[in-house]
Write a protein that holds these residues in place. Structure first.
Motif, PDB file in Angstrom:
ATOM      1  N   ARG A 147     -49.651 121.345 -49.080  1.00 37.63           N
ATOM      2  CA  ARG A 147     -51.272 120.971 -49.603  1.00 37.63           C
ATOM      3  C   ARG A 147     -52.206 122.049 -49.696  1.00 37.63           C
ATOM      4  N   VAL A 148     -51.744 123.146 -48.760  1.00 33.59           N
ATOM      5  CA  VAL A 148     -52.852 124.201 -49.100  1.00 33.59           C
ATOM      6  C   VAL A 148     -52.452 125.169 -50.271  1.00 33.59           C
ATOM      7  N   ASP A 149     -51.229 124.940 -50.529  1.00 35.64           N
ATOM      8  CA  ASP A 149     -50.754 125.638 -51.641  1.00 35.64           C
ATOM      9  C   ASP A 149     -51.461 125.024 -53.200  1.00 35.64           C
ATOM     10  N   VAL A 150     -51.919 123.742 -53.050  1.00 37.19           N
ATOM     11  CA  VAL A 150     -52.545 123.304 -54.060  1.00 37.19           C
ATOM     12  C   VAL A 150     -53.766 123.941 -54.523  1.00 37.19           C
ATOM     13  N   ALA A 151     -54.417 124.537 -53.445  1.00 42.41           N
ATOM     14  CA  ALA A 151     -55.606 125.038 -53.786  1.00 42.41           C
ATOM     15  C   ALA A 151     -55.351 126.616 -54.558  1.00 42.41           C
ATOM     16  N   SER A 152     -54.139 127.407 -54.143  1.00 40.81           N
ATOM     17  CA  SER A 152     -53.724 128.306 -55.026  1.00 40.81           C
ATOM     18  C   SER A 152     -53.562 127.906 -56.426  1.00 40.81           C
ATOM     19  N   TRP A 153     -53.002 126.937 -56.701  1.00 40.52           N
ATOM     20  CA  TRP A 153     -52.762 126.655 -58.066  1.00 40.52           C
ATOM     21  C   TRP A 153     -53.889 126.321 -58.761  1.00 40.52           C
ATOM     22  N   ILE A 154     -54.853 125.691 -57.997  1.00 40.44           N
ATOM     23  CA  ILE A 154     -56.275 125.466 -58.830  1.00 40.44           C
ATOM     24  C   ILE A 154     -56.868 126.686 -59.254  1.00 40.44           C
ATOM     25  N   SER A 155     -56.841 127.667 -58.299  1.00 41.53           N
ATOM     26  CA  SER A 155     -57.298 129.208 -58.650  1.00 41.53           C
ATOM     27  C   SER A 155     -56.728 129.751 -60.080  1.00 41.53           C
ATOM     28  N   VAL A 156     -55.478 129.251 -59.858  1.00 40.33           N
ATOM     29  CA  VAL A 156     -54.737 129.950 -61.138  1.00 40.33           C
ATOM     30  C   VAL A 156     -55.117 129.471 -62.513  1.00 40.33           C
ATOM     31  N   ALA A 157     -55.503 128.035 -62.388  1.00 40.94           N
ATOM     32  CA  ALA A 157     -56.226 127.312 -63.565  1.00 40.94           C
ATOM     33  C   ALA A 157     -57.791 127.824 -63.643  1.00 40.94           C
ATOM     34  N   ILE A 158     -58.411 128.092 -62.651  1.00 45.26           N
ATOM     35  CA  ILE A 158     -59.844 128.405 -62.764  1.00 45.26           C
ATOM     36  C   ILE A 158     -60.011 129.892 -63.266  1.00 45.26           C
ATOM     37  N   LEU A 159     -59.208 130.715 -62.600  1.00 45.70           N
ATOM     38  CA  LEU A 159     -59.518 132.337 -62.869  1.00 45.70           C
ATOM     39  C   LEU A 159     -59.623 132.572 -64.310  1.00 45.70           C
ATOM     40  N   PRO A 160     -58.569 131.973 -65.212  1.00 43.41           N
ATOM     41  CA  PRO A 160     -58.879 132.374 -66.834  1.00 43.41           C
ATOM     42  C   PRO A 160     -60.282 131.781 -67.154  1.00 43.41           C
ATOM     43  N   LEU A 161     -60.797 130.915 -66.712  1.00 49.32           N
ATOM     44  CA  LEU A 161     -62.225 130.470 -67.101  1.00 49.32           C
ATOM     45  C   LEU A 161     -63.146 131.624 -66.650  1.00 49.32           C
ATOM     46  N   CYS A 162     -63.254 132.096 -65.495  1.00 51.22           N
ATOM     47  CA  CYS A 162     -64.165 133.042 -65.203  1.00 51.22           C
ATOM     48  C   CYS A 162     -63.787 134.314 -65.947  1.00 51.22           C
ATOM     49  N   ILE A 163     -62.713 134.673 -66.402  1.00 47.83           N
ATOM     50  CA  ILE A 163     -62.427 135.629 -67.116  1.00 47.83           C
ATOM     51  C   ILE A 163     -62.995 135.550 -68.540  1.00 47.83           C
ATOM     52  N   PHE A 164     -62.839 134.476 -69.241  1.00 54.27           N
ATOM     53  CA  PHE A 164     -63.555 134.021 -70.352  1.00 54.27           C
ATOM     54  C   PHE A 164     -65.066 134.320 -70.291  1.00 54.27           C
ATOM     55  N   LEU A 165     -65.740 133.869 -69.254  1.00 55.32           N
ATOM     56  CA  LEU A 165     -67.082 134.042 -69.094  1.00 55.32           C
ATOM     57  C   LEU A 165     -67.413 135.490 -69.370  1.00 55.32           C
ATOM     58  N   LEU A 166     -66.506 136.345 -68.418  1.00 56.57           N
ATOM     59  CA  LEU A 166     -66.757 137.692 -68.380  1.00 56.57           C
ATOM     60  C   LEU A 166     -66.411 138.768 -69.530  1.00 56.57           C
ATOM     61  N   VAL A 167     -65.441 138.049 -70.263  1.00 53.46           N
ATOM     62  CA  VAL A 167     -65.334 138.735 -71.553  1.00 53.46           C
ATOM     63  C   VAL A 167     -66.103 138.253 -72.567  1.00 53.46           C
ATOM     64  N   SER A 168     -66.707 137.105 -72.321  1.00 49.15           N
ATOM     65  CA  SER A 168     -67.726 136.708 -73.499  1.00 49.15           C
ATOM     66  C   SER A 168     -69.009 137.336 -73.165  1.00 49.15           C
ATOM     67  N   TYR A 169     -69.368 137.662 -72.013  1.00 47.63           N
ATOM     68  CA  TYR A 169     -70.504 138.412 -71.770  1.00 47.63           C
ATOM     69  C   TYR A 169     -70.430 139.930 -72.300  1.00 47.63           C
TER      70      TYR A 169
END
Length: 504
Positions: free
Chosen positions: A56-78
């Motif tokens: 169940r703790v590993d689920v949080a890691s996979w959530i981060s895998v999906a969210i990190l590209p979103l944060c990178i998208f914001l930085l690249v857009s900036y």
């Protein structure tokens, strides 16, 4: 494992049968029984919680895998798109960097798959496992960055709303120094004095010894200060709003023409004027305010849970006395932990609380993307791709090899064959008078049908035609354009004036 029990009853292992160095020896969960020290096998969380807790703790890691590209998208857009599409600001950029550090801390264990234990009773730490050092450092540094930039954003919002302070370069450089300097100093102190180790799942957390003084108390102090300052600013906004409801001043009710009133001092600001100013600031920064409140709430919740966990797990006499029924149950049932769950439930936070902490930590980037990913960013990327795709089909209007430029003059480009530049500017008054006299002379000759040829006007290359001069209205001027009167379209009546009538 039976040979390592020594004189200890199962499932406990005798500590003297293991080396005293290697791994995080202070993380052992041991107790002195009769004349020997007995320890629970590592990891401790497997005995306290259910068997599927690690998955169940590993689920949080996979959530981060999906969210990190979103944060990178914001930085690249900036970094790539213009400001008109992103409305980027260094407060948002630095905040997103802190969230990226936290997301990376959750992703590292998925690739490394580290061993939580150095041996059967000792957990690994940052010295015995490299992935532990990186995941713990990224998690702590990201937490510091998020809290510090939340605090700085709250200060900026308070200064703009309550004190009408304009953020300038001094505030920006001070924010950079504090926003990155304090987390860097805090991380250095934590890694040298306290350190990180495996305590819950495959992500390393700060150790118990001095962990509250090095990390949790400073984090709580900045979070509490940011919360108090944010609530104070919101209370001021509510105060301004309530005052605007009962404001009956003449400057806001009677003077509806938009012309400023000078009956009072220039510094006098009515309640409705202050409300309009505060409302404009809120319309621009409501996303940052919402994200700061979410972060502060999460940080306070994390701190309370982990401080409680540290106090419950710390090997003190009161904690051992409290855990004695659970330990005796494990001995009586030969290590069958399911039969002792009712005793373990009173030790530290339950499984649902810890999983909520881990999931909320990994979801911080999701809220950042929801609040700061504007629809205009996608429009900006679409325009960028279309412009890049159509760039090869751009029409070139000036081609000196194919077109003849002798019949006309370029306005902004320089001729390739001639070094002269034809700049067009507005003619001077003298030149205008000369041109008018020339045109009048030509018209007179044309009307009289005189055989004398009219002189042709000469074109001066130095005469420039540009944009019209922009009229700047004085600050103390109350004049303005007026609509035409009702008699503007009527015929002129000579009898109403002293002018002569139409007589032939």
């Amino acid at each position: 494992m039976t040979s390592l029990n020594g004189e200890c009853p199962p499932p406990f292992l005798q500590e003297s049968l293991f080396p005293s160095t290697g791994g995080f020896t202070d993380g052992r969960y041991c107790e002195l029984l009769t004349n020997v020290t007995c320890c629970l096998p590592c990891p401790l969380s497997d005995w306290r919680y259910a068997d599927n807790t690690a998955k169940r703790v590993d689920v949080a890691s996979w959530i981060s895998v999906a969210i990190l590209p979103l944060c990178i998208f914001l930085l690249v857009s900036y970094a790539v798109l213009p400001v008109k599409w992103t409305n980027r600001h260094y407060l948002s950029i630095c905040f997103t960097l802190g969230i990226c550090c936290m997301e990376i801390a959750f992703i590292i264990p998925l690739g490394a798959r580290p061993e939580q234990c150095y041996n059967q009773i000792t957990p690994n730490d940052m010295y015995s496992d490299l992935s532990c050092a990186f995941s713990g450092a990224f998690l702590l540094f990201g937490g510091w960055l998020v809290v510090m930039w939340s605090f700085i954003r709250t200060i900026a919002f308070h200064l703009q709303v309550c004190w009408e302070f304009v953020l300038g370069p001094k505030f920006m450089w001070g924010a950079f120094i504090c926003g990155f300097g304090i987390p860097a100093i805090g991380l250095t102190v934590m890694m040298i004095i306290t350190g990180v180790s495996f305590r819950f799942g495959e992500i390393c957390h700060i150790n118990i010894n001095h962990g509250q003084q090095d990390y949790w108390y400073p984090i709580m102090a900045f979070a509490a200060a940011a919360l108090i300052l944010q609530l104070t600013t919101m209370a001021y906004c509510m105060h301004i709003y309530l005052r605007s409801l009962f404001d009956k001043s003449a400057s806001t009710t009677e003077n509806s023409s938009g012309i400023p009133s000078y009956t009072a001092s220039v510094r006098t600001v009515t309640a409705r004027q202050a409300y309009r100013r505060v409302r404009r600031v809120l319309q621009l920064q409501w996303r940052g305010v919402a994200l700061v409140l979410i972060i502060i709430g999460n940080v306070i919740f994390f701190a309370v849970v982990f401080i409680n966990l540290d106090r419950e797990v710390e090997p003190t006499k009161s904690n051992m006395k409290k855990a004695l029924p659970w330990l005796m149950c494990l001995i009586e049932n030969n290590g069958q932990k399911k039969k002792c769950e009712k005793y373990a439930s009173s030790l530290g936070p339950n499984e649902a609380t810890l999983l909520a902490v881990v999931y909320l930590l990994s979801l911080v980037g999701f809220w950042n993307f929801i609040l700061f990913a504007r629809p205009s960013m996608f429009a900006g990327w679409l325009e960028l791709f279309q412009r890049g795709f159509n760039r090869r089909h751009e029409f070139v209007s000036a081609d000196p090899e194919r077109y003849d430029h002798k019949g006309f003059e370029m306005l902004t480009t320089t001729s390739v064959k001639s070094p002269e530049t034809y700049n067009m500017r507005s003619p001077s008054p003298a030149a205008m008078m000369g041109m008018q006299n020339t045109n009048a002379y030509a018209n007179a000759n044309a009307n009289s049908r005189s055989p004398v040829a009219s002189p042709s006007p000469t074109f001066d290359r130095n005469v420039h035609f540009g944009q019209d001069a922009r009229y700047v209205r004085p600050s103390m001027s109350f004049s303005g354009p007026r609509p035409p009167s009702s008699s503007a379209g009527r015929d002129w009546d000579p009898s109403a004036t002293f002018a002569r009538g139409y007589a032939r």
